[in-house]
Design a protein around this motif. Structure first.
Motif, short mmCIF file in Angstrom:
data_model
loop_
_atom_site.label_atom_id
_atom_site.label_comp_id
_atom_site.label_asym_id
_atom_site.label_seq_id
_atom_site.Cartn_x
_atom_site.Cartn_y
_atom_site.Cartn_z
N GLN A 29 0.84 -1.20 0.00
CA GLN A 29 0.00 0.00 0.00
C GLN A 29 0.87 1.25 0.00
OE1 GLN A 29 -2.67 -0.35 3.38
NE2 GLN A 29 -4.27 -1.20 2.07
N ALA A 30 0.31 2.32 -0.48
CA ALA A 30 1.02 3.60 -0.48
C ALA A 30 1.47 3.93 0.94
CB ALA A 30 0.11 4.70 -1.02
N GLY A 31 2.69 4.41 1.04
CA GLY A 31 3.28 4.70 2.34
C GLY A 31 4.07 3.55 2.92
N GLY A 32 3.94 2.39 2.33
CA GLY A 32 4.63 1.21 2.82
C GLY A 32 6.07 1.12 2.32
N SER A 33 6.70 0.00 2.65
CA SER A 33 8.11 -0.21 2.32
C SER A 33 8.33 -1.58 1.70
CB SER A 33 8.97 -0.11 3.59
OG SER A 33 8.88 1.17 4.17
N LEU A 34 9.34 -1.65 0.88
CA LEU A 34 9.83 -2.92 0.32
C LEU A 34 11.35 -2.84 0.25
CD1 LEU A 34 7.48 -3.69 -2.72
CD2 LEU A 34 7.67 -5.03 -0.62
N ARG A 35 11.99 -3.99 0.31
CA ARG A 35 13.42 -4.05 0.07
C ARG A 35 13.70 -5.01 -1.08
NH1 ARG A 35 18.38 -6.00 3.98
NH2 ARG A 35 17.52 -8.05 3.46
N LEU A 36 14.31 -4.49 -2.11
CA LEU A 36 14.72 -5.31 -3.24
C LEU A 36 16.16 -5.76 -3.05
CD1 LEU A 36 13.28 -3.24 -6.24
CD2 LEU A 36 12.13 -4.93 -4.80
N SER A 37 16.43 -6.96 -3.53
CA SER A 37 17.78 -7.50 -3.47
C SER A 37 18.26 -7.82 -4.87
CB SER A 37 17.82 -8.78 -2.64
OG SER A 37 17.42 -8.53 -1.31
N CYS A 38 19.55 -7.62 -5.08
CA CYS A 38 20.18 -7.96 -6.36
C CYS A 38 21.40 -8.80 -6.01
CB CYS A 38 20.58 -6.69 -7.09
SG CYS A 38 21.51 -6.99 -8.61
N ALA A 39 21.35 -10.06 -6.40
CA ALA A 39 22.43 -10.98 -6.07
C ALA A 39 23.18 -11.37 -7.34
CB ALA A 39 21.88 -12.22 -5.40
N ALA A 40 24.47 -11.56 -7.19
CA ALA A 40 25.31 -11.94 -8.33
C ALA A 40 25.91 -13.32 -8.09
CB ALA A 40 26.43 -10.94 -8.52
N SER A 41 25.88 -14.12 -9.12
CA SER A 41 26.54 -15.41 -9.04
C SER A 41 27.70 -15.42 -10.02
CB SER A 41 25.56 -16.54 -9.37
OG SER A 41 25.05 -16.39 -10.67
N GLY A 42 28.81 -15.96 -9.57
CA GLY A 42 29.96 -16.05 -10.46
C GLY A 42 30.70 -14.75 -10.62
N ARG A 43 30.34 -13.74 -9.84
CA ARG A 43 31.01 -12.45 -9.94
C ARG A 43 31.29 -11.95 -8.53
NH1 ARG A 43 29.97 -11.33 -15.22
NH2 ARG A 43 28.01 -12.15 -16.04
N THR A 44 32.38 -11.20 -8.40
CA THR A 44 32.65 -10.50 -7.16
C THR A 44 31.99 -9.14 -7.27
OG1 THR A 44 34.75 -11.67 -6.95
CG2 THR A 44 34.41 -9.71 -5.57
N PHE A 45 30.85 -9.01 -6.65
CA PHE A 45 30.01 -7.85 -6.86
C PHE A 45 30.67 -6.56 -6.43
CE2 PHE A 45 26.45 -7.40 -9.11
CZ PHE A 45 25.21 -7.30 -8.51
#
Length: 123
Positions: free
Chosen positions: A11-27
């Motif tokens: 809902q509007a006003g709420g929060s989310l956390r997105l994640s971006c993961a890498a495989s095979g790479r040193t991020f």
């Protein structure tokens, strides 16, 4: 390979956390950016974090509400999204690149892209 996760419906006003993961790479050796694309609109820059000193960059529309960070031990970059608005609704993409210098604000230079994760904010 770059993989996003964490999208959903909030809902509007709420929060989310997105994640971006890498495989095979040193991020930690990569610049990492978040872009989003709403239906009928062009892909737009949201936030980025530089490799090395980890300088962060934000679109004006999300400044003060979104925070990008990285956890090198987990080889993951996060996008914490607070005070979400209906206009934040879009597919969010993670991008990575190991160039020495990059125009963070353009989607063109980034070499590696995830498949995207849907974020929907209801009013």
């Amino acid at each position: 390979q770059v993989v996003e996760s964490g999208g959903g419906l909030v809902q509007a006003g709420g929060s989310l956390r997105l994640s971006c993961a890498a495989s095979g790479r040193t991020f930690s050796s990569y610049h990492v950016g978040w872009f989003r694309q709403a239906p009928g609109k062009e892909r737009e820059f949201v936030a980025a974090i530089g490799r090395g000193d980890g300088t962060t960059y934000y679109a004006d529309s999300v400044k003060g509400r979104f925070t990008i960070s990285r956890d090198n031990a987990k080889n993951t970059v996060y996008l914490q999204m607070n005070s979400l608005r209906p206009e934040d609704t879009a597919v969010y993409y993670c991008a990575a690149d190991d160039a020495s210098f990059i125009n963070y604000y353009s989607s063109v230079p980034w070499d590696y892209w995830g498949q995207g994760t849907q974020v929907t904010v209801s009013s």
